[in-house]
Design an enzyme around this catalytic site. Structure first.
Site, mmCIF file in Angstrom:
data_model
loop_
_atom_site.group_PDB
_atom_site.id
_atom_site.type_symbol
_atom_site.label_atom_id
_atom_site.label_comp_id
_atom_site.label_asym_id
_atom_site.label_seq_id
_atom_site.Cartn_x
_atom_site.Cartn_y
_atom_site.Cartn_z
ATOM 1 N N LEU A 194 10.879 1.054 7.575
ATOM 2 C CA LEU A 194 10.310 1.516 6.314
ATOM 3 C C LEU A 194 10.950 2.873 6.025
ATOM 4 O O LEU A 194 10.959 3.755 6.901
ATOM 5 C CB LEU A 194 8.795 1.701 6.425
ATOM 6 N N TYR A 238 0.828 -1.206 0.000
ATOM 7 C CA TYR A 238 0.000 0.000 0.000
ATOM 8 C C TYR A 238 0.859 1.251 0.000
ATOM 9 O O TYR A 238 2.070 1.195 0.183
ATOM 10 C CB TYR A 238 -0.968 -0.008 1.181
ATOM 11 N N LYS A 276 6.537 -1.802 2.094
ATOM 12 C CA LYS A 276 5.295 -1.223 2.620
ATOM 13 C C LYS A 276 4.160 -2.205 2.366
ATOM 14 O O LYS A 276 3.319 -2.030 1.476
ATOM 15 C CB LYS A 276 5.019 0.159 2.003
ATOM 16 N N GLU A 304 11.849 2.182 14.513
ATOM 17 C CA GLU A 304 10.866 3.188 14.092
ATOM 18 C C GLU A 304 9.596 3.040 14.915
ATOM 19 O O GLU A 304 9.536 2.234 15.852
ATOM 20 C CB GLU A 304 10.564 3.022 12.603
HETATM 21 N N1 PDD Z 1 2.665 4.954 7.672
HETATM 22 N N2 PDD Z 1 7.308 3.603 9.187
HETATM 23 C C1 PDD Z 1 6.170 2.890 9.128
HETATM 24 C C2 PDD Z 1 6.138 1.521 9.717
HETATM 25 C C3 PDD Z 1 5.026 3.479 8.532
HETATM 26 O O1 PDD Z 1 3.876 2.765 8.474
HETATM 27 C C4 PDD Z 1 5.091 4.797 8.018
HETATM 28 C C5 PDD Z 1 3.915 5.465 7.372
HETATM 29 C C6 PDD Z 1 6.312 5.496 8.114
HETATM 30 C C7 PDD Z 1 6.477 6.895 7.581
HETATM 31 O O2 PDD Z 1 6.443 6.896 6.161
HETATM 32 P P1 PDD Z 1 5.934 8.181 5.348
HETATM 33 O O3 PDD Z 1 6.840 9.317 5.690
HETATM 34 O O4 PDD Z 1 6.071 7.764 3.924
HETATM 35 O O5 PDD Z 1 4.508 8.428 5.773
HETATM 36 C C8 PDD Z 1 7.398 4.858 8.699
HETATM 37 C C9 PDD Z 1 1.503 5.431 6.979
HETATM 38 C C10 PDD Z 1 1.244 6.881 7.156
HETATM 39 C C11 PDD Z 1 0.316 4.548 7.351
HETATM 40 O O6 PDD Z 1 0.539 3.350 7.489
HETATM 41 O O7 PDD Z 1 -0.812 5.050 7.488
#
Ligand code: PDD
Length: 288
Positions: free
Chosen positions: A210, A39, A154, A186
């Site tokens: 991620l 996703y 992801k 994270e």
């Molecule tokens: N999540 N690490 C994880 C495990 C994440 O699920 C996310 C983002 C991030 C930050 O990535 P980004 O800067 O691309 O949003 C780091 C999204 C927002 C979600 O699952 O809703």
């Protein structure tokens, strides 16, 4: 009726737009059966997707990692995202895209005949953090990272992340900071940053985190604002004694972490490195 969702929101499923409460997938969809899919979450400001190329690049990387053939060209993805934004109730929203391997009899190995990936897209409401939320920051607890070893993908297999976030909810805080073998990884759905002696630190971009789209973006902003940045392993002690801790994600943007395990981080107020990066972040959004 879907609890928490306006019934008349329009979603995209396999070539068609329908009301969210009318969109249906097969019970044998491998996303449903195995979490076999990926996703993306793209923030949209005033009708414009932010860091779209980077989100599309990550979508491609995730599909490649799972060896799911890309169901759309780059142009078709952009078209879909723009159409979702056009149908969104508000011009500031979050676009959610999901691709699963598709529908097949239940068998763990990949299907041996060609199947069509399932493509789903929707928008949800997005209110960027308010001035008050930026001042208040977020509260976190530290927990062991018990997820698998391919956190760089992801993937919609998010059970580890779900259970981690539930620990935060039950502790009455906003997010968790996870540690693996004594080093920071994270959050459950966000990346974390530590400021120590004026330097911005993040864990390396490897299989244990991620790579958020805001990871590269923050590195750019650090360069632009003259904040020294280093990606390296960060110990639990360094996190506990950090001058500042920051969190980033599509929806949190960048926020200060002002409480860790019940104790104030730094002086308990948003710090100077946060302020610099926050201002640079805002300027980029304003320039969209
Ligand atoms: N999540 N690490 C994880 C495990 C994440 O699920 C996310 C983002 C991030 C930050 O990535 P980004 O800067 O691309 O949003 C780091 C999204 C927002 C979600 O699952 O809703």
């Amino acid at each position: 009726m879907i609890p928490g969702m306006p019934g008349d929101s329009q979603v995209y499923l396999n070539g068609e737009f329908t009301r969210v409460d009318e969109a249906k997938i097969s019970v044998l969809d491998r996303g449903f059966i195995f979490g076999d899919g990926i996703y993306e979450v793209v923030p949209v400001y005033h009708g414009k997707p932010f860091r779209m190329t980077e989100h599309m690049n990550r979508l491609d990387r995730s599909l490649q990692a799972l060896r799911i053939p890309s169901p759309k060209s780059r142009e078709q993805w952009l078209e879909l995202v723009n159409e979702l934004i056009r149908r969104s109730a508000t011009p500031s929203c979050v676009v959610y895209l999901q691709v699963t391997r598709g529908v097949y009899k239940r068998e763990h190995a990949f299907p041996t005949t060609e199947i069509t990936p399932t493509v789903f897209g929707m928008t949800t409401e997005f209110t960027p953090p308010t001035a008050e939320q930026r001042e208040r920051g977020i509260r976190v607890i530290s927990i062991p990272d018990e997820r698998w070893l391919h956190c760089e993908i992801k993937s919609v297999s998010l059970l580890g992340n779900v259970l981690a976030r539930q620990q935060a909810a039950e502790a009455g805080v906003d997010e968790v900071i996870q540690f693996r073998d004594g080093f920071m990884t994270e959050g459950s759905s966000s990346n974390f940053w530590v400021v120590s002696a004026g330097k911005l630190l993040a864990p390396p971009k490897d299989n244990l985190i991620l790579e958020g789209i805001r990871y590269g973006f923050m590195a750019e902003l650090a360069e632009e604002t003259g904040v020294p940045f280093e990606a390296r392993r960060i110990t639990q002690d360094e996190v506990a004694s950090a001058d500042e801790i920051l969190v980033t994600s599509a929806t949190k943007e960048v926020l200060p972490v002002l409480q860790l395990n019940g104790k104030a981080v730094g002086n308990g107020r948003p710090g100077p490195v946060y302020a610099k990066l926050r201002a640079a972040y805002d300027a980029r959004i304003a320039a969209l």
